[in-house]
Design a protein around this motif. Structure first.
Motif, mmCIF file in Angstrom:
data_model
loop_
_atom_site.group_PDB
_atom_site.id
_atom_site.type_symbol
_atom_site.label_atom_id
_atom_site.label_comp_id
_atom_site.label_asym_id
_atom_site.label_seq_id
_atom_site.Cartn_x
_atom_site.Cartn_y
_atom_site.Cartn_z
ATOM 1 N N THR A 10 39.766 54.555 52.565
ATOM 2 C CA THR A 10 38.806 54.161 51.529
ATOM 3 C C THR A 10 37.973 52.952 51.957
ATOM 4 O OG1 THR A 10 40.627 52.969 50.505
ATOM 5 C CG2 THR A 10 40.077 55.107 49.544
ATOM 6 N N VAL A 11 38.039 52.572 53.220
ATOM 7 C CA VAL A 11 37.219 51.444 53.687
ATOM 8 C C VAL A 11 35.754 51.851 53.552
ATOM 9 C CG1 VAL A 11 36.591 50.015 55.671
ATOM 10 C CG2 VAL A 11 38.991 50.590 55.267
ATOM 11 N N MET A 12 35.040 51.074 52.748
ATOM 12 C CA MET A 12 33.628 51.412 52.446
ATOM 13 C C MET A 12 32.928 50.119 52.043
ATOM 14 S SD MET A 12 33.772 54.799 49.974
ATOM 15 C CE MET A 12 35.195 54.328 49.023
ATOM 16 N N PRO A 13 31.606 50.138 51.974
ATOM 17 C CA PRO A 13 30.920 48.993 51.387
ATOM 18 C C PRO A 13 31.344 48.876 49.923
ATOM 19 C CG PRO A 13 29.382 50.477 52.492
ATOM 20 C CD PRO A 13 30.686 51.177 52.433
ATOM 21 N N GLY A 14 31.672 47.686 49.474
ATOM 22 C CA GLY A 14 32.132 47.540 48.088
ATOM 23 C C GLY A 14 32.299 46.076 47.712
ATOM 24 N N CYS A 15 33.113 45.846 46.711
ATOM 25 C CA CYS A 15 33.251 44.497 46.145
ATOM 26 C C CYS A 15 34.650 43.944 46.429
ATOM 27 C CB CYS A 15 33.000 44.571 44.636
ATOM 28 S SG CYS A 15 33.170 42.991 43.820
ATOM 29 N N LEU A 16 34.670 42.736 46.994
ATOM 30 C CA LEU A 16 35.938 42.086 47.343
ATOM 31 C C LEU A 16 36.835 41.868 46.121
ATOM 32 C CD1 LEU A 16 36.221 38.968 49.597
ATOM 33 C CD2 LEU A 16 36.937 38.771 47.216
ATOM 34 N N LEU A 17 36.215 41.704 44.954
ATOM 35 C CA LEU A 17 37.022 41.447 43.742
ATOM 36 C C LEU A 17 37.965 42.604 43.449
ATOM 37 C CD1 LEU A 17 34.387 39.839 41.357
ATOM 38 C CD2 LEU A 17 36.036 38.703 42.836
ATOM 39 N N HIS A 18 37.531 43.833 43.725
ATOM 40 C CA HIS A 18 38.419 44.974 43.503
ATOM 41 C C HIS A 18 39.641 44.871 44.414
ATOM 42 C CE1 HIS A 18 34.716 47.397 42.020
ATOM 43 N NE2 HIS A 18 35.428 47.028 40.980
ATOM 44 N N ASP A 19 39.411 44.476 45.653
ATOM 45 C CA ASP A 19 40.535 44.386 46.596
ATOM 46 C C ASP A 19 41.532 43.315 46.150
ATOM 47 O OD1 ASP A 19 39.667 46.364 48.270
ATOM 48 O OD2 ASP A 19 39.337 45.083 50.018
ATOM 49 N N PHE A 20 41.018 42.145 45.796
ATOM 50 C CA PHE A 20 41.936 41.067 45.408
ATOM 51 C C PHE A 20 42.761 41.518 44.196
ATOM 52 C CE2 PHE A 20 43.131 37.098 43.265
ATOM 53 C CZ PHE A 20 43.728 36.425 44.322
#
Ligand code: GN1
Ligand code: MG
Length: 367
Positions: free
Chosen positions: A237-247
């Motif tokens: 699922t590595v894609m351009p996105g938002c770091l807040l979702h990961d944290f």
């Protein structure tokens, strides 16, 4: 698990020039989508994975993302700071994956000897290491151009999109499933009202677009035999996105004291010491690169992600379990109950989270 009953594995092993009779195969890991096996072959023990092409509909693009990011890391990781990312094993014809006659897609990956994964953090050391691995993963990909990646699962963590999927599942669900899920449907509606402003802000593009992992739950961190965090795994699922979702996703699994599908919701709780340790590990590696907007919103993301994941489990329960692999009837509802309970608890802890984030970043414990 009798692999032979589910898939015809012999032609798959032959694609890697292996003699099926000489290989021992065991189910491996706890993913909900792909099927992973540990293969003990005469020359090497490695991982063989069937990619679920009903969910990852464009396997070529998914594998292109995988190769681009892992190659970038391997070519650019500083020599004084090795980052042993997972590596593919090509088929004997040199391809990155194999499509079998029954239509399944397979890939093979090296298994780092002695390495292991965990489903919950057993101590603050493991939480710290997990945060540090995510921060290092970001640093390794800092100069990678996110436009090079395919958006294989668009709007993957969009709260608006996930809520609409929930509403349409609810509109066509069986009466029996709706009544079983009744309490959790109401709780979801309340959580949605609270979390929608943050979800909308992220969906509006307010935060920097980065290369993110999108599934950095604790069992996607690989540890070495001494308990040191090695690298992120499950790069699908590595894609351009938002770091807040990961944290948020990392915290929902690392700073929670129970399993993702805990059956006894009275055991679902937040651990502030585990949160603190993860945050210290993460900001130690990446604190200096966070934008002000990201810093200001990090504390609200564990509730958001526990909610998004809980809502997805609930949606799948209402859809008769078509997406996630379930291990018993009602499993998706049990997962939803645990994650929606966790979302509320994470929300109650957000002031404590904010204080810890601020002091960790201020102490500059990291850079
Ligand atoms: C799925 O398959 P697995 O376990 O790596 C899901 C994630 C969820 C996770 C919940 C492609 O990941 O988004 O966070 O379950 N992956 C996909 O544990 O939907
Ligand atoms: Mg995954």
């Amino acid at each position: 698990m009798e692999i032979g009953n589910e898939f015809d594995i012999a032609p798959v092993l032959r694609a890697w020039a292996l003699e099926p009779g000489l290989c021992e195969i065991q189910a491996y890991g706890s993913g909900h989508i792909n099927s992973t096996f540990k293969v003990s072959a005469p020359e090497e023990i490695f991982l063989l994975q069937r990619i679920n092409h009903h969910i990852f509909k464009d396997v070529e693009k998914l594998m292109a993302n995988f190769s681009l990011t892992t190659r970038f890391i391997l070519n650019n990781a500083p020599t004084d700071e090795p980052y042993p990312t997972i590596r593919l094993i090509s088929t004997s014809s040199g391809a990155g994956f194999f499509r079998s006659a029954d239509g399944n897609y397979w890939r093979a990956m090296h298994l780092l000897p002695g390495s292991y994964t965990i489903d919950t953090a057993r101590n603050t050391g493991e939480a710290y290491e997990s945060g540090s691995v995510l921060g290092r993963f970001y640093r390794m990909l800092q100069n990678f151009k996110s436009e090079e990646l395919f958006m294989t699962l668009p709007a993957f963590h969009s709260l608006g999109g996930r809520y609409r999927q929930f509403e349409s599942a609810l509109a066509q669900a069986d009466f029996e499933r709706i009544s079983m899920a009744h309490e959790w449907i109401e709780i979801s509606n309340k959580l949605h009202a609270t979390l929608q402003p943050l979800g909308d802000k992220i969906d509006s593009g307010y935060f920097p677009l980065r290369v993110v992992h999108n599934d950095p739950k604790i069992n996607n961190i690989l540890f070495d035999s001494r308990g040191k965090g090695l690298c992120m795994i499950d790069l699908d699922t590595v894609m351009p996105g938002c770091l807040l979702h990961d944290f948020g996703d990392a915290i929902r699994t690392t700073a929670s004291l129970s399993a993702e599908d805990e059956a006894d919701i009275s055991l679902v709780n937040v651990s502030i010491p585990l949160f603190e340790a993860y945050t210290r590990g993460f900001t130690g590696q990446f604190g200096n690169y966070l934008s002000d907007a990201e810093k200001k919103h990090l504390h609200k993301t564990p509730a958001l992600m526990a909610f998004i994941i809980g809502l997805r489990f609930l949606t799948d329960f209402l859809n008769n379990d078509v997406y996630y692999r379930v291990h018993h009837p009602g499993h998706n509802l049990q997962r939803a109950a645990a994650q929606l309970t966790l979302a509320s608890k994470m929300g109650e802890s957000e002031d404590a989270f904010a204080r810890i984030i601020q002091s960790t970043i201020q102490a500059g414990q990291g850079s």
